[in-house]
Design an enzyme around this catalytic site. Structure first.
Site, short mmCIF file in Angstrom:
data_model
loop_
_atom_site.label_atom_id
_atom_site.label_comp_id
_atom_site.label_asym_id
_atom_site.label_seq_id
_atom_site.Cartn_x
_atom_site.Cartn_y
_atom_site.Cartn_z
N LYS A 101 1.12 -0.84 -0.41
CA LYS A 101 -0.03 -0.50 -0.03
C LYS A 101 0.88 1.58 0.15
CE LYS A 101 -3.11 2.08 2.37
NZ LYS A 101 -4.60 2.41 3.59
N ARG A 142 -10.68 9.56 2.31
CA ARG A 142 -10.28 10.34 3.15
C ARG A 142 -11.56 11.90 3.84
NH1 ARG A 142 -2.98 10.93 3.14
NH2 ARG A 142 -2.84 8.32 2.70
N LYS A 160 1.29 9.66 6.27
CA LYS A 160 1.57 8.19 6.55
C LYS A 160 3.24 7.13 5.48
CE LYS A 160 -3.76 7.58 6.55
NZ LYS A 160 -4.28 7.00 7.09
N GLU A 189 7.51 -6.97 0.32
CA GLU A 189 6.59 -7.00 1.08
C GLU A 189 5.96 -8.42 1.23
OE1 GLU A 189 5.71 -5.70 3.85
OE2 GLU A 189 6.43 -3.15 4.19
N LYS A 247 -1.87 -1.69 -3.69
CA LYS A 247 -2.89 -0.32 -3.77
C LYS A 247 -2.11 1.04 -4.22
CE LYS A 247 -5.70 1.87 -0.72
NZ LYS A 247 -6.29 1.73 1.30
N SER A 292 -9.78 5.77 -4.21
CA SER A 292 -11.16 7.09 -4.42
C SER A 292 -10.44 7.32 -5.68
CB SER A 292 -11.40 7.10 -3.48
OG SER A 292 -10.18 7.65 -2.55
#
Ligand code: PBG
Length: 351
Positions: A222, A232, A244, A260, A275, A301
């Site tokens: 991500k 958000r 983040k 990962e 993502k 989004s």
């Protein structure tokens, strides 16, 4: 009567009795890829990638209340839904062949705290939503998001101390959240927080709680992406301070995504996810080639908002862009796609 043009003209100019133009050069071209594109029939037979409603997961926003929907400005066509409306929307999508929904709660500010304790409430919004969905639509696969941000007064996915996002203390909260969601009836738990070791911690906790059958769809790679902006807004979940980048991945990296993914395999993930999707097709491909697990991708989004915005301006055809982007994500190697277009796409595909 012969066409005048053929009188005395060389055979390759215009063949007698037809307007077909032929030339010696063309006759020397035995390999013609266009033959496989000549008709809709042949195109459908040679198509390499299928896009069906059965590959889609519908992310939905749930809020408290009854019989209400609050449209999300930056995501035209999407809304926060009360649980009864959520059930109705899920039923409609499921009826069109969409097998799964993914739930995201919009939590009131006064229920948010530092430790995201609201996430563990057995009678919380997500837990009730899962219960109602599973009793109304037992065959619908219900996926729940595990991360602290919707419930965190800091708006981060982990516990914040002196501006730092703590990893290991967060794992306990995530594992307890996952168990609470599984107790409520969730089929698949989807950790979206990017803490190290969370898949293993959640697997251990689920098994200890008797939820060996509950799966883990891990947000494996991500990225710290600008494409999450509208989400958000929808949840009012933006970080109150900082960004983040100390836990979500650097958009510049792809080998790290493979690393990962291999860790998630070892820790017991059932599905690995990349993502966002469209700007990360190479990452989807790299993960697809590195692991044997199913791969998911999230058309987030901001990707949805961009398509809706250009369509609303009349600058491009929104449905065509929807189908092209989703097909590209499948071609890159995604077995399944989370997309806000899920219901609409199923309608278009079923036409
Ligand atoms: C948070 C979460 C985010 C999304 C899914 N889960 C946003 C974030 O990390 O800030 C984004 C989804 C989207 O943009 O559609 N755990």
């Amino acid at each position: 009567m012969e066409p005048a043009a053929s009188k005395g003209a060389p055979a390759h100019a215009v063949a007698a009795g037809s307007m077909r133009v032929e030339s010696p050069a063309m006759r020397q071209l035995p390999i013609r890829p266009r033959r496989n594109r000549r008709s809709a029939a042949i195109r459908s037979l040679v198509r390499e990638t299928d896009l069906g409603p059965d590959r889609l997961i519908y992310p939905l926003f749930v809020m408290e209340g009854r019989d209400a929907a609050v449209p999300i400005d930056s995501m035209p066509g999407q809304a926060r839904l009360t649980i009864d409306r959520l059930v109705a929307e899920s039923r409609a999508a499921h009826g069109l062949g969409v097998p799964a929904v993914a739930l995201f709660p919009a939590v009131e500010d006064d229920l948010k705290d530092r430790t995201a304790s609201g996430a563990l409430d057995p009678d919380g919004l997500v837990q009730r939503a899962v219960g109602e969905l599973k009793s109304a639509l037992p065959e619908l696969l219900v996926i729940t998001d595990v991360a602290m941000d919707p419930y965190s007064s800091d708006g981060h996915d982990g516990l914040v101390e002196d501006g730092e996002i703590l990893n290991d203390p967060t794992l306990e909260i995530l594992a307890a959240t996952a168990v609470s969601q599984a107790d409520a009836g969730a089929d698949v738990i989807a950790p979206s927080d990017m803490m190290d070791g969370r898949v293993g911690a959640i697997r251990t906790a689920l098994d200890a709680a008797g939820h060996a059958q509950v799966g883990i769809l891990s947000y494996t790679s991500k990225y710290a992406s600008n494409f999450y902006g509208p989400f958000r807004d929808a949840l009012d979940s933006a970080p109150r301070a900082g960004d983040k980048k100390t836990y979500q991945m650097d958009p510049a990296n792809v080998r790290e995504a493979v690393r990962e993914a291999l860790l998630d395999v070892e820790e017991g993930a059932d599905v690995v996810m990349v993502k966002p999707a469209l700007a990360y097709l190479d990452v989807i491909r790299a993960v697809r080639e590195a692991v044997d697990l199913p791969v998911a991708a999230y058309q987030v989004s901001g990707e949805y908002a961009m398509i809706q915005a250009v369509a609303a301006n009349g600058w491009m055809d929104g449905d065509a862009l929807m189908l092209e982007t989703l097909t590209s994500i499948r071609r890159a190697g995604a077995d399944m796609i989370l997309t806000y277009f899920a219901r609409h796409c199923a309608e278009v595909l079923n036409r």
